[in-house]
Design an enzyme around this catalytic site. Structure first.
Site, PDB file in Angstrom:
ATOM      1  N   ARG A  14      -6.407  -4.779   6.955  1.00 42.18           N
ATOM      2  CA  ARG A  14      -6.659  -3.622   7.839  1.00 42.18           C
ATOM      3  C   ARG A  14      -7.556  -2.594   7.127  1.00 42.18           C
ATOM      4  O   ARG A  14      -8.738  -2.468   7.411  1.00 42.18           O
ATOM      5  CB  ARG A  14      -5.321  -3.007   8.274  1.00 42.18           C
ATOM      6  N   ASP A  15      -6.991  -1.887   6.161  1.00 42.15           N
ATOM      7  CA  ASP A  15      -7.759  -0.788   5.553  1.00 42.15           C
ATOM      8  C   ASP A  15      -8.932  -1.317   4.735  1.00 42.15           C
ATOM      9  O   ASP A  15      -9.974  -0.670   4.647  1.00 42.15           O
ATOM     10  CB  ASP A  15      -6.842   0.069   4.665  1.00 42.15           C
ATOM     11  N   HIS A 207      -0.600   5.518  -1.146  1.00 44.63           N
ATOM     12  CA  HIS A 207      -1.823   4.850  -0.693  1.00 44.63           C
ATOM     13  C   HIS A 207      -3.017   5.599  -1.291  1.00 44.63           C
ATOM     14  O   HIS A 207      -3.265   6.741  -0.929  1.00 44.63           O
ATOM     15  CB  HIS A 207      -1.835   4.921   0.847  1.00 44.63           C
ATOM     16  N   HIS A 209      -7.166   5.727  -2.686  1.00 43.74           N
ATOM     17  CA  HIS A 209      -8.535   5.217  -2.687  1.00 43.74           C
ATOM     18  C   HIS A 209      -9.185   5.611  -4.006  1.00 43.74           C
ATOM     19  O   HIS A 209      -8.881   6.657  -4.574  1.00 43.74           O
ATOM     20  CB  HIS A 209      -9.318   5.784  -1.494  1.00 43.74           C
ATOM     21  N   CYS A 240     -12.783   4.786   5.266  1.00 40.17           N
ATOM     22  CA  CYS A 240     -12.317   5.247   6.574  1.00 40.17           C
ATOM     23  C   CYS A 240     -13.515   5.641   7.408  1.00 40.17           C
ATOM     24  O   CYS A 240     -14.341   6.444   6.973  1.00 40.17           O
ATOM     25  CB  CYS A 240     -11.364   6.430   6.408  1.00 40.17           C
ATOM     26  N   ASN A 249     -10.126   1.122  -1.343  1.00 38.50           N
ATOM     27  CA  ASN A 249      -8.734   1.249  -1.781  1.00 38.50           C
ATOM     28  C   ASN A 249      -8.623   0.877  -3.252  1.00 38.50           C
ATOM     29  O   ASN A 249      -9.475   0.162  -3.789  1.00 38.50           O
ATOM     30  CB  ASN A 249      -7.855   0.261  -0.995  1.00 38.50           C
TER      31      ASN A 249
HETATM   32 ZN    ZN Z   1      -6.809   4.098   3.328  1.00 39.15          ZN
END
Ligand code: ZN
Length: 307
Positions: A14-15, A207, A209, A240, A249
Site C-alpha cells: 500500500r504505502d 510509521h 519515512h 504520499c 518508508n
Molecule cells: Zn506513510
C-alpha cells in the site's frame, strides 16, 4: 527498557506503491504480498480503499483482495478514509483489519481527506466502530504526528489529545506516523512515551519515512520508548501523493537488520527480504532506496567445517 521483540507490519503493497507513477500489476502486488508472507510477515497492509481517481495505483483493491492467499495467522489490513471505503473493504470478505487515518493538522487533513483534524478523528472513531460491527479489527493512524508539510511544527499535546480521543473507540492499536519524514529521535522518544502512557493498555505502532535520513534512528527511539509494532516497506519505497516532498518508508530490510543486530526479534527472515528486494528492483526497473540489500552480508555466513 527495550522490548525483546516487536510485531512487524509490512506496508509495501500500500504505502510503498501508492505514489508510484507506473501502475504495478495486480499480479505483482500479490507476488509482493506472497514474498512478505514467505519472509515471515504476519501483518500486511495490502491495499487502500480510496478514490481511484485520486490514487490510481490502488484502483485494483478488490482484485488484490480476491487474490490474497489463505495464509495461516496472517492479518490483512486495508486502509480506509471513510464509510464508503470501509464498506468496500468489508465487502471483499478478505480484510481482517480496517486501518483508519486521521491527521494532526487541519491543512494536511483537508488535502488528504477533505476534513479538519478534529473531523478526521471522529471519522476514524466511526471506522473503528464499523470494523468491530463487521467482526473485524479496527485501528487508527495519526498522520503528520511529527510535522506537517503545510503548517510546520505540530504540538505534542495535540497529538496526545488525538490519541486519547481515538482510544475511546478502543482500537487494537494507535499508530503515530511521520508522513513526511521530519521527525528526530528525541522528539520520537518523547511523543511515543507520552502516548504509550495515556492509551495503555492499547499498544502504539509507529510509521516512519526516511525523507531526511532519520527514519531508522526514529524506529530505534520508538522501540526504546515502548512502541511494539513497527511499519516498514520492502525496498524503502513510498511517498504520499498529498504531501509535497514526502519520500520512501523506512525499508523492511534495514529495520529488520538493525533490530536483529540489536537483539530485538521481528519474526522476519532477512535473507528472504533481500531476495524479495532483488525481485522488486526488477519489477520497478531501478535500484531501491534501502541499503542493507546492497551491502555485503554481515556477519559472514558460517563456513562449512571440514569433517
Ligand atoms: Zn506513510
Amino acid at each position: 527498557m527495550t522490548a525483546k521483540s516487536i510485531e512487524f507490519m509490512e506496508v509495501g503493497p500500500r504505502d510503498g506503491l501508492q505514489n508510484e507513477k507506473t501502475i504495478i500489476s495486480t499480479q505483482d502486488k500479490l507476488e509482493l504480498i506472497g514474498r512478505a508472507i514467505e519472509a515471515g510477515a504476519r501483518r500486511i497492509e495490502v491495499t487502500s480503499f480510496v478514490n481511484p481517481r485520486r490514487v490510481p495505483q490502488m484502483a485494483d483493491a478488490a482484485e488484490v483482495c480476491a487474490g490474497l492467499p489463505d495464509a495461516q495467522g496472517v492479518l490483512y489490513t486495508g486502509l480506509v478514509l471513510n464509510a464508503k471505503g470501509g464498506e468496500r473493504a468489508i465487502e471483499t470478505g478478505r480484510i481482517h483489519e480496517l486501518g483508519a487515518v486521521c491527521v494532526a493538522s487541519d491543512r494536511f487533513a483537508i488535502a488528504n481527506q477533505g476534513q479538519t483534524s478534529l473531523e478526521s478523528v471522529e471519522a476514524a472513531k466511526t471506522l473503528i466502530a464499523m470494523a468491530k460491527d463487521a467482526g473485524l479489527r479496527g485501528q487508527a493512524t495519526i498522520g503528520a504526528s511529527f510535522g506537517c508539510p503545510f503548517e510546520g511544527e505540530i504540538a505534542e499535546d495535540h497529538v496526545i489529545a488525538m490519541a486519547q480521543a481515538l482510544a475511546e473507540a478502543d482500537p487494537v492499536e494507535i499508530a503515530l506516523a511521520d508522513t513526511i519524514g521530519v521527525a528526530d529521535p528525541a522528539h520520537v522518544g518523547r511523543l511515543v512515551s507520552s502516548v504509550v502512557e495515556v492509551i495503555a493498555p492499547i499498544p502504539v505502532r509507529v510509521h516512519f519515512h526516511n525523507t531526511r535520513g532519520t527514519g531508522i534512528a526514529n524506529v530505534w527511539a520508538a522501540v526504546q520508548a515502548g512502541a511494539t509494532i513497527v511499519d516498514a516497506a520492502l525496498g524503502g519505497l513510498g511517498g504520499c501523493p498529498f504531501a509535497p516532498g514526502a519520500a520512501g518508508n523506512v525499508s523492511s530490510e534495514d529495520v529488520v537488520y538493525m533490530l536483529h543486530r540489536a537483539g530485538v526479534g521481528t519474526g522476519m527472515d532477512l535473507a528472504k527480504l533481500i531476495d524479495a528486494n532483488a525481485w522488486l528492483s526488477g519489477v520497478m526497473d531501478r535500484t531501491l532506496p534501502s541499503m542493507v540489500a546492497r551491502a555485503p552480508a554481515f556477519p559472514k555466513p558460517a563456513e562449512t567445517m571440514p569433517a
